[in-house]
Scaffold this motif. Structure first.
Motif, PDB file in Angstrom:
ATOM      1  N   SER A 157       0.852  -1.197   0.000  1.00  0.00           N
ATOM      2  CA  SER A 157       0.000   0.000   0.000  1.00  0.00           C
ATOM      3  C   SER A 157       0.884   1.241   0.000  1.00  0.00           C
ATOM      4  O   SER A 157       1.986   1.228   0.565  1.00  0.00           O
ATOM      5  CB  SER A 157      -0.946   0.009   1.202  1.00  0.00           C
ATOM      6  N   LEU A 158       0.414   2.292  -0.641  1.00  0.00           N
ATOM      7  CA  LEU A 158       1.197   3.523  -0.756  1.00  0.00           C
ATOM      8  C   LEU A 158       0.923   4.442   0.425  1.00  0.00           C
ATOM      9  O   LEU A 158      -0.208   4.517   0.903  1.00  0.00           O
ATOM     10  CB  LEU A 158       0.846   4.262  -2.054  1.00  0.00           C
ATOM     11  N   ASN A 159       1.953   5.146   0.870  1.00  0.00           N
ATOM     12  CA  ASN A 159       1.723   6.180   1.895  1.00  0.00           C
ATOM     13  C   ASN A 159       1.224   7.454   1.207  1.00  0.00           C
ATOM     14  O   ASN A 159       1.167   7.524  -0.027  1.00  0.00           O
ATOM     15  CB  ASN A 159       2.991   6.408   2.734  1.00  0.00           C
ATOM     16  N   GLU A 160       0.886   8.456   1.994  1.00  0.00           N
ATOM     17  CA  GLU A 160       0.259   9.666   1.419  1.00  0.00           C
ATOM     18  C   GLU A 160       1.183  10.370   0.427  1.00  0.00           C
ATOM     19  O   GLU A 160       0.739  10.860  -0.608  1.00  0.00           O
ATOM     20  CB  GLU A 160      -0.175  10.635   2.532  1.00  0.00           C
ATOM     21  N   ARG A 161       2.459  10.417   0.751  1.00  0.00           N
ATOM     22  CA  ARG A 161       3.397  11.084  -0.154  1.00  0.00           C
ATOM     23  C   ARG A 161       3.494  10.341  -1.480  1.00  0.00           C
ATOM     24  O   ARG A 161       3.505  10.942  -2.560  1.00  0.00           O
ATOM     25  CB  ARG A 161       4.769  11.170   0.507  1.00  0.00           C
ATOM     26  N   GLN A 162       3.568   9.001  -1.402  1.00  0.00           N
ATOM     27  CA  GLN A 162       3.630   8.205  -2.634  1.00  0.00           C
ATOM     28  C   GLN A 162       2.370   8.387  -3.473  1.00  0.00           C
ATOM     29  O   GLN A 162       2.441   8.518  -4.700  1.00  0.00           O
ATOM     30  CB  GLN A 162       3.818   6.721  -2.284  1.00  0.00           C
ATOM     31  N   LYS A 163       1.214   8.413  -2.777  1.00  0.00           N
ATOM     32  CA  LYS A 163      -0.057   8.610  -3.506  1.00  0.00           C
ATOM     33  C   LYS A 163      -0.079   9.959  -4.210  1.00  0.00           C
ATOM     34  O   LYS A 163      -0.518  10.072  -5.353  1.00  0.00           O
ATOM     35  CB  LYS A 163      -1.243   8.512  -2.531  1.00  0.00           C
ATOM     36  N   SER A 164       0.417  10.974  -3.514  1.00  0.00           N
ATOM     37  CA  SER A 164       0.427  12.324  -4.078  1.00  0.00           C
ATOM     38  C   SER A 164       1.346  12.391  -5.296  1.00  0.00           C
ATOM     39  O   SER A 164       0.979  12.939  -6.347  1.00  0.00           O
ATOM     40  CB  SER A 164       0.890  13.305  -3.000  1.00  0.00           C
ATOM     41  N   ASP A 165       2.549  11.809  -5.176  1.00  0.00           N
ATOM     42  CA  ASP A 165       3.490  11.810  -6.305  1.00  0.00           C
ATOM     43  C   ASP A 165       2.918  11.041  -7.487  1.00  0.00           C
ATOM     44  O   ASP A 165       3.031  11.467  -8.647  1.00  0.00           O
ATOM     45  CB  ASP A 165       4.827  11.165  -5.888  1.00  0.00           C
ATOM     46  N   PHE A 166       2.285   9.904  -7.189  1.00  0.00           N
ATOM     47  CA  PHE A 166       1.707   9.075  -8.250  1.00  0.00           C
ATOM     48  C   PHE A 166       0.565   9.817  -8.955  1.00  0.00           C
ATOM     49  O   PHE A 166       0.465   9.814 -10.183  1.00  0.00           O
ATOM     50  CB  PHE A 166       1.205   7.750  -7.676  1.00  0.00           C
ATOM     51  N   ARG A 167      -0.284  10.470  -8.149  1.00  0.00           N
ATOM     52  CA  ARG A 167      -1.425  11.211  -8.708  1.00  0.00           C
ATOM     53  C   ARG A 167      -0.922  12.305  -9.654  1.00  0.00           C
ATOM     54  O   ARG A 167      -1.413  12.474 -10.762  1.00  0.00           O
ATOM     55  CB  ARG A 167      -2.247  11.810  -7.567  1.00  0.00           C
ATOM     56  N   THR A 168       0.088  13.053  -9.203  1.00  0.00           N
ATOM     57  CA  THR A 168       0.602  14.178  -9.992  1.00  0.00           C
ATOM     58  C   THR A 168       1.225  13.715 -11.298  1.00  0.00           C
ATOM     59  O   THR A 168       0.967  14.281 -12.361  1.00  0.00           O
ATOM     60  CB  THR A 168       1.679  14.943  -9.173  1.00  0.00           C
ATOM     61  N   LYS A 169       2.052  12.666 -11.225  1.00  0.00           N
ATOM     62  CA  LYS A 169       2.851  12.284 -12.403  1.00  0.00           C
ATOM     63  C   LYS A 169       2.159  11.302 -13.335  1.00  0.00           C
ATOM     64  O   LYS A 169       2.437  11.286 -14.527  1.00  0.00           O
ATOM     65  CB  LYS A 169       4.181  11.673 -11.946  1.00  0.00           C
ATOM     66  N   ILE A 170       1.291  10.449 -12.801  1.00  0.00           N
ATOM     67  CA  ILE A 170       0.757   9.359 -13.642  1.00  0.00           C
ATOM     68  C   ILE A 170      -0.769   9.316 -13.668  1.00  0.00           C
ATOM     69  O   ILE A 170      -1.397   9.383 -14.721  1.00  0.00           O
ATOM     70  CB  ILE A 170       1.311   7.987 -13.169  1.00  0.00           C
ATOM     71  N   SER A 171      -1.370   9.224 -12.483  1.00  0.00           N
ATOM     72  CA  SER A 171      -2.811   8.973 -12.412  1.00  0.00           C
ATOM     73  C   SER A 171      -3.636  10.079 -13.069  1.00  0.00           C
ATOM     74  O   SER A 171      -4.660   9.820 -13.702  1.00  0.00           O
ATOM     75  CB  SER A 171      -3.225   8.809 -10.949  1.00  0.00           C
ATOM     76  N   SER A 172      -3.164  11.317 -12.938  1.00  0.00           N
ATOM     77  CA  SER A 172      -3.914  12.452 -13.500  1.00  0.00           C
ATOM     78  C   SER A 172      -4.006  12.369 -15.031  1.00  0.00           C
ATOM     79  O   SER A 172      -4.870  12.978 -15.637  1.00  0.00           O
ATOM     80  CB  SER A 172      -3.253  13.774 -13.098  1.00  0.00           C
ATOM     81  N   ARG A 173      -3.094  11.599 -15.643  1.00  0.00           N
ATOM     82  CA  ARG A 173      -3.105  11.474 -17.115  1.00  0.00           C
ATOM     83  C   ARG A 173      -3.611  10.112 -17.579  1.00  0.00           C
ATOM     84  O   ARG A 173      -3.573   9.806 -18.763  1.00  0.00           O
ATOM     85  CB  ARG A 173      -1.682  11.667 -17.660  1.00  0.00           C
ATOM     86  N   TRP A 174      -3.979   9.267 -16.633  1.00  0.00           N
ATOM     87  CA  TRP A 174      -4.354   7.893 -16.971  1.00  0.00           C
ATOM     88  C   TRP A 174      -5.678   7.834 -17.718  1.00  0.00           C
ATOM     89  O   TRP A 174      -6.674   8.399 -17.305  1.00  0.00           O
ATOM     90  CB  TRP A 174      -4.444   7.069 -15.685  1.00  0.00           C
ATOM     91  N   VAL A 175      -5.666   7.145 -18.853  1.00  0.00           N
ATOM     92  CA  VAL A 175      -6.904   6.861 -19.582  1.00  0.00           C
ATOM     93  C   VAL A 175      -7.244   5.407 -19.251  1.00  0.00           C
ATOM     94  O   VAL A 175      -6.421   4.515 -19.463  1.00  0.00           O
ATOM     95  CB  VAL A 175      -6.689   7.013 -21.107  1.00  0.00           C
ATOM     96  N   GLN A 176      -8.443   5.165 -18.704  1.00  0.00           N
ATOM     97  CA  GLN A 176      -8.784   3.828 -18.209  1.00  0.00           C
ATOM     98  C   GLN A 176      -8.592   2.751 -19.282  1.00  0.00           C
ATOM     99  O   GLN A 176      -9.069   2.878 -20.405  1.00  0.00           O
ATOM    100  CB  GLN A 176     -10.230   3.807 -17.711  1.00  0.00           C
ATOM    101  N   ARG A 177      -7.827   1.719 -18.893  1.00  0.00           N
ATOM    102  CA  ARG A 177      -7.578   0.584 -19.785  1.00  0.00           C
ATOM    103  C   ARG A 177      -7.546  -0.670 -18.941  1.00  0.00           C
ATOM    104  O   ARG A 177      -7.216  -0.618 -17.765  1.00  0.00           O
ATOM    105  CB  ARG A 177      -6.222   0.731 -20.471  1.00  0.00           C
ATOM    106  N   ASP A 178      -7.843  -1.799 -19.575  1.00  0.00           N
ATOM    107  CA  ASP A 178      -7.843  -3.060 -18.836  1.00  0.00           C
ATOM    108  C   ASP A 178      -6.835  -4.014 -19.478  1.00  0.00           C
ATOM    109  O   ASP A 178      -6.987  -4.402 -20.630  1.00  0.00           O
ATOM    110  CB  ASP A 178      -9.248  -3.676 -18.861  1.00  0.00           C
ATOM    111  N   PHE A 179      -5.796  -4.373 -18.712  1.00  0.00           N
ATOM    112  CA  PHE A 179      -4.790  -5.311 -19.198  1.00  0.00           C
ATOM    113  C   PHE A 179      -5.016  -6.709 -18.616  1.00  0.00           C
ATOM    114  O   PHE A 179      -4.102  -7.520 -18.563  1.00  0.00           O
ATOM    115  CB  PHE A 179      -3.380  -4.830 -18.814  1.00  0.00           C
ATOM    116  N   GLY A 180      -6.244  -6.982 -18.165  1.00  0.00           N
ATOM    117  CA  GLY A 180      -6.524  -8.213 -17.436  1.00  0.00           C
ATOM    118  C   GLY A 180      -6.626  -9.482 -18.269  1.00  0.00           C
ATOM    119  O   GLY A 180      -6.581 -10.576 -17.740  1.00  0.00           O
ATOM    120  N   GLU A 181      -6.737  -9.328 -19.598  1.00  0.00           N
ATOM    121  CA  GLU A 181      -6.920 -10.501 -20.460  1.00  0.00           C
ATOM    122  C   GLU A 181      -5.588 -10.927 -21.093  1.00  0.00           C
ATOM    123  O   GLU A 181      -4.532 -10.593 -20.591  1.00  0.00           O
ATOM    124  CB  GLU A 181      -7.956 -10.175 -21.547  1.00  0.00           C
ATOM    125  N   HIS A 182      -5.675 -11.634 -22.229  1.00  0.00           N
ATOM    126  CA  HIS A 182      -4.479 -12.045 -22.965  1.00  0.00           C
ATOM    127  C   HIS A 182      -3.631 -10.820 -23.334  1.00  0.00           C
ATOM    128  O   HIS A 182      -4.172  -9.778 -23.707  1.00  0.00           O
ATOM    129  CB  HIS A 182      -4.897 -12.780 -24.247  1.00  0.00           C
TER     130      HIS A 182
END
Length: 235
Positions: free
Chosen positions: A72-97
């Motif tokens: 699990s991520l701590n608050e700082r990790q969540k904040s860094d992740f949100r700023t750099k990656i999550s804010s630009r994430w377009v929902q995709r599913d890699f769960g299949e083949h």
């Protein structure tokens, strides 16, 4: 009735960032036998390649990790992740083949996530190594060598930070082998020699592999008319 076992099965994973539960595919353990393995442990498989499914990607927020990553991520990790990656994430599913291209995308995303949250160096090194393997499957030697060089730097940092215990012959061997693959023969010899000469190391498979690759390096150096390294004691 076709009784052929599906090579993939689903597992449930809870995202370390947003706690969303999602499904991802794995290759059945009974089908994980490689028919060939390179000297740096890159495996080749007849059917599904289990390495394609190592990275789990949350379809909601885009956090990508492996089963060895932080739970699990701590608050700082969540904040860094949100700023750099999550804010630009377009929902995709890699769960299949996954195709080779999909696998490469998931590893690069996992690498970005690991660097962003300052994950353990061992995990970063492993991701870099797997990306090099994926380029090897593609036959893209330039990119393979680029990622092997990054991976080598990362493995050396692991060694410098963690030191080496009796179980780390594999780490020393890999540093030697990646140096060899990059044509850095003198460095390769030094690392293989450590495995062979360190009395704390009792991993006979890695000692044997280091002896074999030490000999291979000498042959390559002879072929390229380079000065040969000193003979290693107890060879």
């Amino acid at each position: 009735m076709d009784m052929t076992l599906e090579p993939l099965y689903k597992i449930k994973v809870t995202c370390a960032n947003c706690e969303n539960e999602f499904e991802t595919s794995r290759v059945r353990p009974s089908l994980k036998k490689a028919y060939r393995t390179d000297t740096d442990f890159c495996g080749y498989y007849k059917n599904e390649n289990p390495d394609f499914y190592v990275v789990r990607v949350c379809p909601e927020c885009g956090f990508a990790s492996t089963e060895n990553s932080v739970e699990s991520l701590n608050e700082r990790q969540k904040s860094d992740f949100r700023t750099k990656i999550s804010s630009r994430w377009v929902q995709r599913d890699f769960g299949e083949h996954r195709s080779l291209g999909d696998a490469l995308e998931t590893y690069k995303l996992a690498l970005l996530c690991a660097q962003t949250i300052r994950e353990k160096e061992r995990i970063i090194a492993s991701l870099l190594h797997h990306i090099a393997w994926l380029y090897r499957y593609q036959g893209n030697e330039k990119q393979e060598k680029r990622f092997l060089a990054h991976c080598l730097d990362s493995y050396i940092r692991v060694y410098e930070v963690e030191g080496v215990g009796a179980n780390d012959a594999r780490l020393l061997y890999l540093i030697g082998e990646i140096n060899r693959r990059l044509g850095r023969y003198n460095e390769a010899v030094q690392w293989f020699s450590r495995v062979i000469q360190d009395k704390k190391i009792v991993d006979s498979a890695m000692i044997r592999a280091s002896r074999e690759q030490w000999t291979a390096v000498r042959e390559q150096m002879k072929a390229e008319k380079m000065a040969l390294p000193e003979e290693t004691g107890s060879m």
